[in-house]
Motif scaffolding. Sequence first.
Motif, PDB file in Angstrom:
ATOM      1  N   LEU B  67       0.843  -1.008   0.151  1.00  0.00           N
ATOM      2  CA  LEU B  67       0.075  -0.029  -0.092  1.00  0.00           C
ATOM      3  C   LEU B  67       0.826   1.205   0.004  1.00  0.00           C
ATOM      4  N   ILE B  68       2.068   1.249   0.771  1.00  0.00           N
ATOM      5  CA  ILE B  68       2.831   2.438   1.035  1.00  0.00           C
ATOM      6  C   ILE B  68       3.537   2.656  -0.282  1.00  0.00           C
ATOM      7  N   LYS B  69       4.014   1.772  -1.042  1.00  0.00           N
ATOM      8  CA  LYS B  69       4.743   2.034  -2.273  1.00  0.00           C
ATOM      9  C   LYS B  69       3.913   2.968  -3.324  1.00  0.00           C
ATOM     10  N   PRO B  70       2.850   2.527  -3.748  1.00  0.00           N
ATOM     11  CA  PRO B  70       2.231   3.384  -4.729  1.00  0.00           C
ATOM     12  C   PRO B  70       1.816   4.687  -4.148  1.00  0.00           C
ATOM     13  N   SER B  71       1.295   4.586  -2.728  1.00  0.00           N
ATOM     14  CA  SER B  71       0.940   5.744  -1.870  1.00  0.00           C
ATOM     15  C   SER B  71       1.917   6.897  -1.721  1.00  0.00           C
ATOM     16  N   GLU B 119       6.864  -3.037  16.876  1.00  0.00           N
ATOM     17  CA  GLU B 119       7.327  -1.772  16.443  1.00  0.00           C
ATOM     18  C   GLU B 119       7.558  -1.315  14.905  1.00  0.00           C
ATOM     19  N   ASP B 120       8.032  -2.301  14.296  1.00  0.00           N
ATOM     20  CA  ASP B 120       8.298  -1.969  12.730  1.00  0.00           C
ATOM     21  C   ASP B 120       6.900  -1.914  12.106  1.00  0.00           C
ATOM     22  N   LEU B 121       5.960  -2.656  12.422  1.00  0.00           N
ATOM     23  CA  LEU B 121       4.314  -2.661  11.804  1.00  0.00           C
ATOM     24  C   LEU B 121       4.044  -1.193  12.249  1.00  0.00           C
ATOM     25  N   MET B 122       3.871  -0.885  13.425  1.00  0.00           N
ATOM     26  CA  MET B 122       3.348   0.269  14.042  1.00  0.00           C
ATOM     27  C   MET B 122       4.089   1.347  13.236  1.00  0.00           C
ATOM     28  N   HIS B 123       5.099   1.425  13.019  1.00  0.00           N
ATOM     29  CA  HIS B 123       6.100   2.450  12.330  1.00  0.00           C
ATOM     30  C   HIS B 123       5.428   2.648  10.945  1.00  0.00           C
ATOM     31  N   LYS B 124       5.365   1.418  10.110  1.00  0.00           N
ATOM     32  CA  LYS B 124       4.773   1.567   8.814  1.00  0.00           C
ATOM     33  C   LYS B 124       3.401   2.195   8.931  1.00  0.00           C
ATOM     34  N   ARG B 125       2.459   1.724   9.690  1.00  0.00           N
ATOM     35  CA  ARG B 125       1.157   2.209   9.707  1.00  0.00           C
ATOM     36  C   ARG B 125       1.333   3.787   9.944  1.00  0.00           C
ATOM     37  N   GLU B 126       2.123   3.990  10.936  1.00  0.00           N
ATOM     38  CA  GLU B 126       2.169   5.772  11.275  1.00  0.00           C
ATOM     39  C   GLU B 126       2.753   6.392   9.778  1.00  0.00           C
ATOM     40  N   HIS B 127       3.589   5.499   9.143  1.00  0.00           N
ATOM     41  CA  HIS B 127       3.961   6.293   7.968  1.00  0.00           C
ATOM     42  C   HIS B 127       2.791   6.423   7.014  1.00  0.00           C
ATOM     43  N   TYR B 128       2.041   5.354   6.678  1.00  0.00           N
ATOM     44  CA  TYR B 128       1.019   5.237   6.121  1.00  0.00           C
ATOM     45  C   TYR B 128      -0.160   6.621   6.370  1.00  0.00           C
ATOM     46  N   GLU B 129      -0.158   6.871   7.701  1.00  0.00           N
ATOM     47  CA  GLU B 129      -1.308   7.518   8.168  1.00  0.00           C
ATOM     48  C   GLU B 129      -0.702   9.131   7.754  1.00  0.00           C
ATOM     49  N   GLY B 130       0.656   9.222   7.961  1.00  0.00           N
ATOM     50  CA  GLY B 130       1.397  10.507   7.837  1.00  0.00           C
ATOM     51  C   GLY B 130       1.133  11.087   6.289  1.00  0.00           C
ATOM     52  N   LEU B 131       0.846   9.875   5.384  1.00  0.00           N
ATOM     53  CA  LEU B 131       0.882  10.335   3.953  1.00  0.00           C
ATOM     54  C   LEU B 131      -0.590  11.203   3.822  1.00  0.00           C
TER      55      LEU B 131
END
Lengths: 194, 194
Positions: B67-71, B119-131
């Motif tokens: 999800l993050i890659k194209p987003s 921790e890693d997964l939550m970091h990814k989720r925060e990154h996505y939410e940040g977008l």
Amino acid sequence: MTATNDSAARERIHRTAAELFARNGYHGTGMSELSEAVGLGRGALYYHIVSKESVLYAITAGAIEQLIKPSDLIVQGDGTAEARIRELARVLMRNIAELSNQWTVFFREHSSLTGQWHEDLMHKREHYEGLWWQLLQEGVASGEFGPVPQIVTKGVLGMFNYSYLWLRVDGLSTPEDVADLFCDVLLGGLRATE
Amino acid sequence: MTATNDSAARERIHRTAAELFARNGYHGTGMSELSEAVGLGRGALYYHIVSKESVLYAITAGAIEQLIKPSDLIVQGDGTAEARIRELARVLMRNIAELSNQWTVFFREHSSLTGQWHEDLMHKREHYEGLWWQLLQEGVASGEFGPVPQIVTKGVLGMFNYSYLWLRVDGLSTPEDVADLFCDVLLGGLRATE
């Protein structure tokens, strides 16, 4: 034991089970763990409950019943669709924040219920979802909102329901503040779809 | 075994595990069940994976990475905040519909991950939410939107994320149609909060 003691004991079992199921999952929680956490032997525990599944049903159905009761009254009440939607949202967010363990179990584990239990719970969920859909339609009929496709109900409920993951009673904003903010966006958008 | 075979086998294990975890829960699925479902002996299974938790991580992190890659590209791209939000929503709904088992596992079981995995997964989720938060802020800065409190990001994501419960690739509406409808409400509301 008196009836009052029985009902207090049952409530304590359900509250503790909601905590355990929310933390470790329904399938990840054994009856011996529950028995230990509530400080009752297996026999005493089974005096109060029928089965692990009956506890799951009590937790999830209890949460949505507590929500449906005031929500039914709001929908039947007076006021614009918008005013009643705002009220519905406030009650929902307060309920989710106060019963966060129960809602975590509801959203994660409802599909662990089988047969009649599952059917009953889904029926309650549809009833609740129907209340939102009814108000949305009333708002369209009264000219408050532009046209609203039914699937928007799912988006609206998602907006609020998803908060079981992060909304807490002691958070920075009250559940009611969050409900109001979300309603500002939502209702602005419903008006704007005209 | 060749590298290609290895990676195909690992993918099949993850896909099967996502199905089992989505149906019976992470704690409710044993390694022997997974071993049987993929048709590999325990030794062969552990040749491909490190542990049950590593499989849970691969399933959940895999979904959000896809999800993050194209987003990331959409957010960095040209166009109004509104146009990019519409694109972000379409990619999200398509991703949720196509990876519905993985997202079911993500939302239900992310808290079953421990330590660095979690921790890693939550970091990814925060990154996505940040977008999403970034685009909302850009829309405010450009004058497209009225003021948007950060907590609205949670509501917006809830609107879309909650669809893992009901959105399917072969549903009546395409994921993109649903994304467009939800964006109509959402963006109308963001404009209207001025």
